[in-house]
Design a protein around this motif. Structure first.
Motif, PDB file in Angstrom:
ATOM      1  N   TYR A   1     -20.804 -10.452  24.616  1.00 25.03           N
ATOM      2  CA  TYR A   1     -21.677 -10.621  25.991  1.00 25.03           C
ATOM      3  C   TYR A   1     -22.527  -8.958  26.167  1.00 25.03           C
ATOM      4  O   TYR A   1     -23.504  -8.990  26.289  1.00 25.03           O
ATOM      5  CB  TYR A   1     -20.829 -10.957  27.347  1.00 25.03           C
ATOM      6  CG  TYR A   1     -21.535 -10.461  28.663  1.00 25.03           C
ATOM      7  CD1 TYR A   1     -22.583 -11.191  28.913  1.00 25.03           C
ATOM      8  CD2 TYR A   1     -21.103  -9.373  29.330  1.00 25.03           C
ATOM      9  CE1 TYR A   1     -23.039 -10.725  30.162  1.00 25.03           C
ATOM     10  CE2 TYR A   1     -21.567  -8.930  30.633  1.00 25.03           C
ATOM     11  CZ  TYR A   1     -22.968  -9.823  30.866  1.00 25.03           C
ATOM     12  OH  TYR A   1     -23.346  -9.255  32.032  1.00 25.03           O
TER      13      TYR A   1
ATOM     14  N   ARG B   1     -24.376 -14.566  31.030  1.00 30.88           N
ATOM     15  CA  ARG B   1     -23.486 -14.228  32.047  1.00 30.88           C
ATOM     16  C   ARG B   1     -22.681 -15.172  32.544  1.00 30.88           C
ATOM     17  O   ARG B   1     -21.632 -15.263  32.729  1.00 30.88           O
ATOM     18  CB  ARG B   1     -24.506 -13.676  33.212  1.00 30.88           C
ATOM     19  CG  ARG B   1     -23.823 -13.379  34.257  1.00 30.88           C
ATOM     20  CD  ARG B   1     -23.326 -11.814  34.412  1.00 30.88           C
ATOM     21  NE  ARG B   1     -22.277 -11.575  35.445  1.00 30.88           N
ATOM     22  CZ  ARG B   1     -21.348 -10.884  35.630  1.00 30.88           C
ATOM     23  NH1 ARG B   1     -20.956 -10.445  34.572  1.00 30.88           N
ATOM     24  NH2 ARG B   1     -20.608 -10.595  36.686  1.00 30.88           N
TER      25      ARG B   1
ATOM     26  N   ASP C   1     -16.107 -11.185  25.825  1.00 36.92           N
ATOM     27  CA  ASP C   1     -16.625 -10.030  26.509  1.00 36.92           C
ATOM     28  C   ASP C   1     -17.549  -8.927  25.647  1.00 36.92           C
ATOM     29  O   ASP C   1     -18.392  -8.693  26.183  1.00 36.92           O
ATOM     30  CB  ASP C   1     -15.777  -9.124  27.350  1.00 36.92           C
ATOM     31  CG  ASP C   1     -14.984 -10.001  28.554  1.00 36.92           C
ATOM     32  OD1 ASP C   1     -15.415 -10.971  28.727  1.00 36.92           O
ATOM     33  OD2 ASP C   1     -13.771  -9.775  28.979  1.00 36.92           O
TER      34      ASP C   1
ATOM     35  N   GLU D   1     -20.151 -15.763  29.956  1.00 35.44           N
ATOM     36  CA  GLU D   1     -19.128 -14.778  30.050  1.00 35.44           C
ATOM     37  C   GLU D   1     -18.176 -15.070  31.129  1.00 35.44           C
ATOM     38  O   GLU D   1     -16.879 -14.954  31.003  1.00 35.44           O
ATOM     39  CB  GLU D   1     -19.692 -13.232  30.283  1.00 35.44           C
ATOM     40  CG  GLU D   1     -18.729 -12.245  30.030  1.00 35.44           C
ATOM     41  CD  GLU D   1     -18.199 -11.739  31.531  1.00 35.44           C
ATOM     42  OE1 GLU D   1     -17.266 -11.039  31.595  1.00 35.44           O
ATOM     43  OE2 GLU D   1     -18.977 -12.093  32.472  1.00 35.44           O
TER      44      GLU D   1
END
Lengths: 444, 240
Positions: B169, B198, B166, B201
């Motif tokens: 990302y 995206r 995360d 993630e």
């Protein structure tokens, strides 16, 4: 003395003798006290008690498990103990030897740079070495788990399921370091499997580098060659030029053409290598290709006087048309090149239970037996002068081999020097599409 | 017939059923891992054909989800499992849903990769994306390993690592925004890269979900929507 005599009497004799002697002594002693039967009973009881004692002692000795020395008894009990001791020692010796061999085996497989995993018939992990642990990301607690639960590459899962373990499979590893792994399963024992894992990243890289180099080099050579050929073309058709130059110019043009052929062959070889491992399964009209090949041979300035090119079957091959054409063309072209004008050339396409076959037989110069295994290597020449004189690139049979490999086919070469050669391609049945035979149309 | 013998027999058959489903789920996991690897390769090497084939191959993942789903329903209907066995089936159904979603994300990566293949490639060859991709690959792999080994402790550690994904990302996202502000012509391309990042993630989140189902299977505690530290106190006394 007595024991030797007893031994001579044999089994039953020995027992009877001993019992008799005991009874006799007991009877004699009993006779002195006036009760012979009591004496007999007492003697037998003494013997029995003694025997029980020995038996107990033997048992205790065995329970103590002292394997150094047997109790030194005379007679049968002593012999029994010695024999037991000997047996015990022999067994221990074998056991320790076996253990040592086993330990050495384990140690050596643990130290192997290649990964080894032992699998049960149900594909459960039984044992593995350090290299396997590292390459396949296994943990020491993984014994008893199914291998395909942990090694989940789809290609490996189907490899394990299908059971064709003849050749290893190449896997792109996502493991600790990105690279290539070669996995091979080897069946052994009662349904058990041995999984061998090798890190082939460096080989794969070298191989890729080599392929790239050949492809790039041939590609780069092509453009200057085109320019040279173009100028030579113009110059040879120029009448105003000194006639002395025309001979060398023609020769230069011929050599440029030859070089062009080599570059083209190199490019098609690298294209073959870059393509998928297995050829696609398009319908290939072999009969049509063969008809074209016959025209090509007859169109040569010099060709064998007898040319027989026959498609005995209309069956279609499932493969890549261009590749098959280039392979068959190379075989027929070679035969035509190496056969004198007085010779004959036979090519045949037929289908039987083993699959489809394409054979080219000539009455040319033949190939010495020692060269046959290496014929399909790139640039391998039986006789350097000879092949250059015929204008070959030295790559034709390498192309044939690659094309056949991609179609699951094999190449058989039979030849005897001076008499001629036969090249036969064997295609597996699953690459053949049968058509219903129409009488009268099966020969061209 | 001896009733004890019968029950032994059915339970053995039941175990075999469970074992087969597990092997299938893990095979599906292997396929998804490969899809992820191929999608990332297509992006990094600019191979539009590979990207297309990843998008097409997602069908295989979907088909596997249906088969396993059906198998689980059949087991639920015919064997009426209880306790631990029931948890295994319920969690399996959830795991394959997550795996299928990972497959969908891989499809997105494949499509974006084949679109990006024709665009100019950045000079760093997507270094950040590759790094994130590697982390996500490891996450998926280790989550599936935890499932194969039924190792709740390991699953917890893997679930924790989703945080790293995360964070990465976030940082790539900021970087992309900077790119777009610097050069308006790069917006189209950068948006495609964002699409990939995206997806990665999201894959990390799905891997974390799988880990939570593994903990649920082993300990019978639903640890979704709880902080991972309180999860540790739940499983530690038992996992030692």
């Amino acid at each position: 003395m007595i024991s030797r005599a007893v031994r001579n009497l044999g089994w039953t004799g020995g027992i009877l003798f001993r019992v008799g002697l005991t009874v006799l002594i007991g009877a004699l002693l009993g006779f002195f006290i006036g009760r012979p039967w009591t004496g007999v009973a007492a003697a037998l009881a003494v013997v029995l008690a003694w025997q029980w004692r020995r038996r107990l002692q033997l048992l205790q000795w065995l329970m103590r498990n002292s394997s150094d020395s047997a109790p030194e008894w005379r007679g049968q009990w002593g012999e029994l103990a010695t024999a037991m001791l000997r047996q015990l020692k022999r067994k221990q010796f074998h056991k320790s030897q076996l253990l040592r061999v086993l330990r050495q085996l384990r140690q050596s497989t643990t130290a192997l740079p290649d990964g080894v995993v032992l699998l049960s018939p149900k594909a459960e992990i039984q044992w593995f070495n350090d290299a396997a642990m590292r390459l396949l990301r296994l943990a020491t607690s993984d014994q008893g788990l199914r291998i395909d639960n942990l090694v989940r590459y789809p290609e490996f899962v189907s490899y394990l399921r299908d059971g064709h373990f003849e050749s290893p499979i190449l896997i792109r590893s996502i493991g600790p370091v990105e690279g290539w792994l070669s996995l091979q399963l080897v069946p052994f024992g009662e349904g058990q499997l041995l999984l061998m894992v090798r890190d082939v990243t460096s080989q794969a890289r070298l191989d890729a580098m080599r392929k790239d180099f050949i492809a790039n080099a041939s590609h780069e050579l092509r453009s200057p060659l085109t320019v040279i050929s173009g100028y030579l073309e113009t110059l040879t058709s120029d009448d105003t030029l000194d006639p002395l130059l025309s001979g060398p110019l023609v020769e230069m043009r011929r050599q440029a053409q030859r070089m062009n052929g080599i570059v083209e062959d190199l490019l098609s070889l690298s294209r073959l290598e870059a393509a998928d491992r297995e050829a696609p399964r398009e319908e290939v009209d072999v009969a049509g290709i063969i008809g074209q090949l016959k025209k090509d041979v007859l169109a040569r300035a010099v060709h064998p006087q007898e040319v027989m090119v026959v498609a005995e079957s209309q069956a279609k091959l499932l493969g890549d048309t261009l590749q098959i054409h280039s392979a068959f063309h190379n075989l027929v072209d070679n035969a035509a090149k190496y056969t004198p004008a007085t010779g004959s050339l036979h090519a045949r396409w037929w289908v039987d239970a083993d699959g489809a076959h394409f054979a080219v037989r000539d009455t040319g110069i033949g190939i010495p037996a020692e060269h046959i295994p290496r014929l399909t290597e790139r640039f391998y020449r039986v006789d350097a002068g000879r092949s250059r004189a015929t204008g070959g690139s030295g790559l034709g049979l390498a192309i044939v081999k690659h094309v056949l490999q991609r179609h699951g086919a094999t190449l058989e070469i039979r030849s005897s020097e001076g008499k001629g050669s036969e090249f036969i391609c064997h295609f597996p049945p699953d690459r053949v599409q049968q058509v219903t035979l129409q009488p009268g149309t099966n020969a061209l | 017939m001896d009733p004890a013998d019968l029950s032994h027999h059915t339970s053995r058959r039941f175990n075999e059923d469970l074992e087969r489903v597990r092997t299938r789920v893990l095979a599906m996991g292997g396929l998804v891992e490969e899809q992820l690897l191929r999608g990332l390769t297509a992006l990094v090497e600019g191979d539009s054909q590979l990207g297309q084939s990843v998008a097409i191959e997602d069908r295989k993942v979907n088909a596997l989800e249906l088969t396993i789903d059906e198998e689980c329903s059949r087991i639920l209907a015919t064997r009426a499992p209880t306790a631990g066995d029931l948890r295994v089936i319920v969690a399996t159904i959830k795991i394959i849903t997550d795996l299928e979603r990972i497959g969908d994300e891989c499809e997105k990566i494949g499509i974006a990769a084949s679109r990006l293949a024709v665009a100019e490639r950045p000079s760093d060859h997507y270094r950040e994306v590759r790094h994130l991709g590697k982390a996500v690959q490891d996450l998926v792999h280790d989550a599936l390993d935890a499932f194969a080994r039924m190792d709740a402790g390991h699953a917890l550690n893997v679930a924790r690592r989703d945080r790293i994904v995360d964070d990465e990302y976030e940082s790539i996202q900021r970087q992309c925004i900077t790119f777009m502000m610097e050069d308006v012509r790069q917006i189209r391309r950068t948006l495609d890269v964002m699409w990939v990042v995206r997806a990665l993630e999201r894959i990390g989140d799905h891997a974390k979900n799988i880990c939570e189902y593994v903990i649920y299977m082993v300990h019978g505690k639903d640890v979704r929507h709880t902080s991972l530290d309180s999860v540790e106190s739940v499983i530690l006394p038992r996992s030692g």
